[in-house]
Every structure is written in structure tokens, then in C-alpha cells.
Design an enzyme around this catalytic site. Structure first.
Site, PDB file in Angstrom:
ATOM      1  N   GLU A 244       9.072  62.084  31.945  1.00 47.16           N
ATOM      2  CA  GLU A 244       9.332  62.923  33.129  1.00 47.16           C
ATOM      3  C   GLU A 244       9.026  62.037  34.329  1.00 47.16           C
ATOM      4  O   GLU A 244       7.862  61.802  34.659  1.00 47.16           O
ATOM      5  CB  GLU A 244       8.418  64.153  33.128  1.00 47.16           C
ATOM      6  CG  GLU A 244       8.644  65.108  31.979  1.00 47.16           C
ATOM      7  CD  GLU A 244       9.941  65.890  32.101  1.00 47.16           C
ATOM      8  OE1 GLU A 244      10.587  65.834  33.166  1.00 47.16           O
ATOM      9  OE2 GLU A 244      10.312  66.559  31.134  1.00 47.16           O
ATOM     10  N   CYS A 278       7.896  65.412  42.427  1.00 50.78           N
ATOM     11  CA  CYS A 278       9.076  64.785  41.835  1.00 50.78           C
ATOM     12  C   CYS A 278      10.324  65.611  42.126  1.00 50.78           C
ATOM     13  O   CYS A 278      11.422  65.089  42.148  1.00 50.78           O
ATOM     14  CB  CYS A 278       8.880  64.632  40.333  1.00 50.78           C
ATOM     15  SG  CYS A 278       8.383  66.175  39.548  1.00 50.78           S
TER      16      CYS A 278
HETATM   17  P1  NAD Z   1       2.185  56.411  37.914  1.00 49.70           P
HETATM   18  O1  NAD Z   1       3.419  56.136  37.132  1.00 49.70           O
HETATM   19  O2  NAD Z   1       1.585  55.339  38.721  1.00 49.70           O
HETATM   20  O3  NAD Z   1       1.010  56.885  36.911  1.00 49.70           O
HETATM   21  C1  NAD Z   1       1.182  57.978  36.041  1.00 49.70           C
HETATM   22  C2  NAD Z   1       0.160  57.866  34.922  1.00 49.70           C
HETATM   23  O4  NAD Z   1       0.438  56.704  34.147  1.00 49.70           O
HETATM   24  C3  NAD Z   1      -1.285  57.710  35.402  1.00 49.70           C
HETATM   25  O5  NAD Z   1      -2.135  58.426  34.543  1.00 49.70           O
HETATM   26  C4  NAD Z   1      -1.519  56.203  35.267  1.00 49.70           C
HETATM   27  O6  NAD Z   1      -2.879  55.866  35.113  1.00 49.70           O
HETATM   28  C5  NAD Z   1      -0.734  55.915  34.001  1.00 49.70           C
HETATM   29  N1  NAD Z   1      -0.329  54.523  33.831  1.00 49.70           N
HETATM   30  C6  NAD Z   1      -0.078  53.584  34.801  1.00 49.70           C
HETATM   31  N2  NAD Z   1       0.244  52.405  34.224  1.00 49.70           N
HETATM   32  C7  NAD Z   1       0.222  52.602  32.883  1.00 49.70           C
HETATM   33  C8  NAD Z   1       0.466  51.763  31.769  1.00 49.70           C
HETATM   34  N3  NAD Z   1       0.822  50.493  31.910  1.00 49.70           N
HETATM   35  N4  NAD Z   1       0.339  52.276  30.521  1.00 49.70           N
HETATM   36  C9  NAD Z   1      -0.004  53.573  30.348  1.00 49.70           C
HETATM   37  N5  NAD Z   1      -0.263  54.420  31.368  1.00 49.70           N
HETATM   38  C10 NAD Z   1      -0.143  53.937  32.625  1.00 49.70           C
HETATM   39  O7  NAD Z   1       2.493  57.721  38.770  1.00 49.70           O
HETATM   40  P2  NAD Z   1       1.572  58.441  39.851  1.00 49.70           P
HETATM   41  O8  NAD Z   1       1.521  57.590  41.068  1.00 49.70           O
HETATM   42  O9  NAD Z   1       0.292  58.856  39.206  1.00 49.70           O
HETATM   43  O10 NAD Z   1       2.424  59.778  40.142  1.00 49.70           O
HETATM   44  C11 NAD Z   1       3.537  59.827  40.967  1.00 49.70           C
HETATM   45  C12 NAD Z   1       4.829  59.665  40.175  1.00 49.70           C
HETATM   46  O11 NAD Z   1       4.916  60.669  39.162  1.00 49.70           O
HETATM   47  C13 NAD Z   1       6.070  59.867  41.031  1.00 49.70           C
HETATM   48  O12 NAD Z   1       7.013  58.871  40.732  1.00 49.70           O
HETATM   49  C14 NAD Z   1       6.599  61.235  40.603  1.00 49.70           C
HETATM   50  O13 NAD Z   1       7.964  61.436  40.797  1.00 49.70           O
HETATM   51  C15 NAD Z   1       6.222  61.254  39.174  1.00 49.70           C
HETATM   52  N6  NAD Z   1       6.176  62.651  38.684  1.00 49.70           N
HETATM   53  C16 NAD Z   1       7.187  63.094  37.861  1.00 49.70           C
HETATM   54  C17 NAD Z   1       7.191  64.420  37.429  1.00 49.70           C
HETATM   55  C18 NAD Z   1       8.277  64.937  36.514  1.00 49.70           C
HETATM   56  O14 NAD Z   1       8.042  65.953  35.863  1.00 49.70           O
HETATM   57  N7  NAD Z   1       9.428  64.318  36.430  1.00 49.70           N
HETATM   58  C19 NAD Z   1       6.171  65.284  37.825  1.00 49.70           C
HETATM   59  C20 NAD Z   1       5.165  64.806  38.663  1.00 49.70           C
HETATM   60  C21 NAD Z   1       5.185  63.467  39.080  1.00 49.70           C
END
Ligand code: NAD
Length: 476
Positions: A244, A278
Site C-alpha cells: 500500500e 496517501c
Molecule cells: P516509509 O516508506 O519511509 O516507511 C514506512 C515503514 O517502513 C516504516 O515503518 C519504516 O520504518 C519502514 N521501513 C523503512 N525502510 C525499510 C526497509 N528498508 N525495510 C523494511 N522496512 C522499512 O514511509 P513513511 O514516511 O513512514 O510514511 C509515508 C508514506 O506512506 C507515504 O508515501 C504515503 O503515501 C504512504 N502511505 C500509504 C498508504 C496506503 O494505504 N497506500 C497509507 C498511508 C501512508
């Protein structure tokens, strides 16, 4: 000052093995809130062991047992709704009424899964073959900081209903919300190891978990960048994957729309969750001949926004989550100006009379073309782009000219025409004349907004593997 140094493994809170600390800051005041001690690879290993052992029992649990746990989870979350709301306000800067609504979503996600499970079919016959749906295995749920309770609960509800044990890897920027939510999960009384929570850096605990062959299902919510890295990792062991990811939702204002009404819906769609959503409708497409009138209406609507203390019920737009996010949003506003977009309100810097807190000015750009950076990249803050279209075909072309495809909005008086237009948009959800949520409908993205669907039965199916048991002669 709070100190969050606990992981939740094997049905108990334990002191994290990890030693790295992260300071947590109230984004509305920039005052320190607490310290997170982050889980490390060792905590990840323990969580996997615990979930792997628990899977053996939970995957064989009966329907009644799962339904009971889901009801208990819903109750436990509802019982602490005030505390959960307060943590979202202080740690995330969510305006209080919106934060309360989000805490309610989590209780509803567990409740919805409990009800669906009552008559969910885990097997069906095709001629002499029985098609059985069995739990996919230990599920890893990685979630972001922007809608913590909802993201954790919707994934967990589907997984537990399917018979999977779960490891949650929340964002390091939501430690307080995670701690409280985990206390609710604990209070619901799941068998030890069925639910595990390890908060820490993605590059440390997240990487350790995504590399582990014992994880058979990863459901990730977060950025497209990290989603792609996780997809590459998942290929190693062919781990099942749901992603997502990001969005750049179009809001199409149809020619027959009431422009004032449309401006107010477009604003609600664009600035939901402080613009850190998002599903935010950040590209507003308006008929070229109506551009001036619409921009005027939108500017007036922006003028009604109340920024300030998120604890104040009058506040409608809170701060960005942290300094890094504030800087990122400022950078995009600068790029928008440099690329020739016209500011109709907002701009760089803090709002007047707000010297503290990560507040960005609610910003609207007009004269945006769909090739500009601000129209292509996910900004994740209160920044909107207004783009002109010539006719409906052109509007659809612009709407679909994006790498994303998570959500879209169509606003117009003729609902049948709006519905027809919705059918031409490549997005997982299209909302007509409002900002709404249907928890039983599928949620997920086209294109680089992700893979797979959550919510309702889709969230349960997402955690199942199908097996065909063939017995062509129907006997032994
Ligand atoms: P992010 O991708 O930086 O992090 C998301 C999660 O992934 C965090 O828990 C982070 O610690 C973890 N993570 C980061 N690097 C990783 C790795 N190498 N391996 C495993 N886990 C890792 O996102 P964010 O800044 O926390 O959130 C914002 C983003 O989330 C935006 O792009 C937004 O659009 C997206 N989002 C999508 C939805 C959806 O349902 N489509 C909903 C909410 C947010």
C-alpha cells in the site's frame, strides 16, 4: 518524559535488546516528548521465533476462537479511545476530532473482521475438487507514522481472521501511539506469540524481518521507494506481498459542479490528516474557462482553515509530523515557485504568528502543468496544485498521467456523468462528491501505488493461500 523501551513478544512486554535511541518531539510545540529505544536484529529474531511457534496453534484455531479475539480487540481499543486520541494529538499533531475518528476506525476494523468471519467460506467445491484456503503463515506488517492505529488494525484483523500470527513493525516516529495500541492488543488476550510488536528503524529491524524466510507474508504500507526495496527483498524467498504505497490523487471538478461546494470538498480531500495522507487529492483538475472562478472559491475556502494547537477542537489543520517532513514540504514549495507555478495562497515559511511547531502554510498553486515536479511527486503536506483541462477526455488523460493510482475524486452535479467519468480513471478507489470511506470495500492501488487489496473480505483473502485437494472419484 516518556521512555519507550519495550517490545511486545510472546505475549509479554520485554525490554528491547536494541540500544539506539531516538528523541520524540511534539510537532506542534517542538518540545521533547520522550525517548524511543529502538528494537534491533536480535529483537526481530525473537519476534519471528515467537510468531513461528504461535502460528502452529493459531492456524488451527476454530472460527469461534478467532471471532472472540477480534471482538475482544475491538473492545480493548474502544475502551482506551481517549488515551489513543491524546497520543495522536501530542505525537502526530492530529487535530483532536480527526484523531478521535481515526482511533474509532481501528476498533471498527476488528469488529468488521469478526462479523465477516461469521460466514467466511474457507473451502468450496469445484466438481470433485475441494478448494481450501489456508493461513499463509507468519505475517509481517510494516506500517508508517501517518495513520498508525488504522494501518495496524486493518492488516491485523485480516491476518488473525485468516489464522496467521503477526509481527508488526511500526514506524520509529510513532512510538507513543504504538505503545498504547500494543497495550490494547495485550489486553485483548491473544494466545502468546500470535501478536508481536517491534518498533525500530526500517533499515535495522525492518530489514532483518523482511529477510527472514520464516515470514511468509509481508503487508507493507509506506512510500513507493521503500515498497520497491521490500519487493526486491521478498523475491529472495518468494514471500507473498501486499504493498500500500504512495499517491497523487486527482480531484476532477466537472464543468457542471457547484464551484463553491467543489472547492470545499477539494480542500477536505487535499488537506485530510494535515495533508499527510496517501489518499490526499493533491491535483485539482478544473475546466480552463472556470479556472479563475474556481481559484477564487478555493482561496476563500483556504481562508476558513484554522491552524494551531491540535488539542483545540477549532483547529482544522495541524503541524507536519517532524522537522524532516517540514523541510521536505518547504523544499517542494520552493520547487513549485522555481518551476513557474503561481501561488494563489500560502508559500514557503511558517504561518504568521506561529513561531514554533512544524506548521506549513496551506499552499495552493495554480497554472500548474502535469509535468511539473509538484504535480508528479507525492509531497505529503498541505500543498495543492490546480491544473487546467480543456474537455472531459483531457481531464481523464491528465488524471491518469501519473505513476500512481491509489485514489481519485470526481465532483459534479450530474451524478451519472460523474460515475461514467469515475469508470475511466485508473485508481483503486474513486469518491464521487465527497471524502468518504467504506471499510468493507477493497482499498489498494493501481500502478506504483501498490499491489493487492486490503479491508473487508479482501484483507482476509490477502492472508490466505489456496490449495486444491483433488479426489476425482469422490471416494477413498
Ligand atoms: P516509509 O516508506 O519511509 O516507511 C514506512 C515503514 O517502513 C516504516 O515503518 C519504516 O520504518 C519502514 N521501513 C523503512 N525502510 C525499510 C526497509 N528498508 N525495510 C523494511 N522496512 C522499512 O514511509 P513513511 O514516511 O513512514 O510514511 C509515508 C508514506 O506512506 C507515504 O508515501 C504515503 O503515501 C504512504 N502511505 C500509504 C498508504 C496506503 O494505504 N497506500 C497509507 C498511508 C501512508
Amino acid at each position: 518524559m516518556h521512555r519507550f523501551d519495550q517490545v511486545y513478544i510472546g505475549g509479554e512486554f520485554r525490554t528491547a535488546h536494541g540500544r539506539e535511541e531516538l528523541g520524540l518531539v511534539n510537532p506542534a510545540t517542538e518540545e521533547p516528548l520522550g525517548v524511543l529505544v529502538m528494537a534491533d536484529e536480535d529483537d526481530a529474531r525473537q519476534a519471528v521465533d515467537s510468531a513461528r511457534i504461535a502460528f502452529k496453534g493459531w492456524s488451527r484455531s476454530c472460527r469461534k476462537e478467532r471471532i472472540e479475539l477480534l471482538y475482544n480487540l475491538s473492545e480493548a481499543v474502544r475502551a482506551r479511545s481517549d488515551a489513543l486520541t491524546e497520543a495522536t494529538v501530542l505525537e502526530y499533531g492530529g487535530p483532536i476530532e480527526q484523531a478521535r475518528w481515526r482511533a474509532g476506525l481501528a476498533a471498527n476494523n476488528f469488529l468488521a473482521a469478526a462479523r465477516l468471519l461469521e460466514d467466511f467460506a474457507f473451502s468450496r467445491r469445484i466438481n470433485d475438487t475441494e478448494v481450501v484456503a489456508q493461513a499463509a503463515g507468519v505475517a509481517l506488517h510494516i506500517v508508517p507514522w501517518n495513520s498508525v492505529y488504522n494501518a495496524i488494525s486493518v492488516k491485523m484483523a485480516g491476518a488473525l481472521a485468516a489464522g496467521c500470527s503477526v509481527i508488526v513493525k511500526p514506524s520509529e516516529y510513532s512510538a507513543w501511539q504504538t505503545q498504547l495500541f500494543t497495550e490494547c492488543l495485550h489486553a485483548a488476550g491473544a494466545p502468546a506469540g500470535v501478536i508481536n510488536v517491534v518498533t525500530g528503524r526500517g533499515e535495522v529491524v525492518g530489514e532483518a524481518l523482511t529477510s527472514d524466510p520464516a515470514i511468509r507474508k509481508i503487508s507493507f504500507t509506506g512510500s513507493t521507494r521503500v515498497g520497491k526495496a521490500i519487493m526486491a527483498k521478498a523475491a529472495t524467498h518468494m514471500t507473498r506481498l501486499t504493498l500500500e504505497l504512495g499517491g497523487k490523487a486527482p480531484t476532477i471538478v466537472m464543468e457542471d459542479a457547484d464551484l463553491e461546494k467543489a472547492a470545499s470538498i477539494a480542500l477536505a480531500a487535499g488537506f485530510t490528516n494535515n495533508g499527510q495522507a496517501c489518499i490526499a487529492g493533491t491535483r485539482i483538475l478544473v475546466k480552463r474557462s472556470q479556472m479563475d472562478a474556481f481559484c477564487k472559491a478555493l482561496k476563500t475556502a483556504v481562508g476558513t482553515i484554522v491552524q494551531g494547537d491540535p488539542r483545540d477542537p477549532r483547529t482544522t489543520l495541524g503541524p507536519l509530523v517532524n522537522r524532516q517532513q517540514y523541510r521536505r514540504v518547504q523544499g517542494y514549495i520552493r520547487i513549485g515557485v522555481e518551476e513557474g507555478a503561481r501561488l494563489i495562497t500560502g508559500g514557503e515559511g511558517r504561518p504568521d504568528n506561529m513561531p514554533r511547531g512544524y506548521f506549513a502554510k496551506p499552499t495552493v498553486f495554480a497554472d500548474v502543468t502535469n509535468t511539473m515536479t509538484v504535480a508528479r511527486e507525492e509531497i505529503f503536506g498541505p500543498v495543492l496544485c490546480v491544473i487546467a483541462y480543456d474537455d472531459e477526455d483531457h481531464a481523464v488523460e491528465i488524471a491518469n498521467d501519473t505513476e500512481f493510482g491509489l485514489h481519485a475524486y470526481v465532483l459534479g452535479e450530474d451524478v451519472e456523468r460523474a460515475r461514467a467519468l469515475a469508470g475511466r480513471i485508473d485508481a483503486g478507489r474513486v469518491a464521487i462528491n465527497g471524502v468518504m470511506h467504506e471499510p468493507l470495500a477493497p482499498f489498494g492501488g493501481f500502478k506504483e501505488s501498490g499491489i493487492g487489496r486490503e479491508y473487508g473480505v479482501y484483507g482476509i483473502e490477502d492472508h490466505l493461500e489456496l490449495k486444491a485437494v483433488m479426489n476425482p472419484h469422490g471416494g477413498s
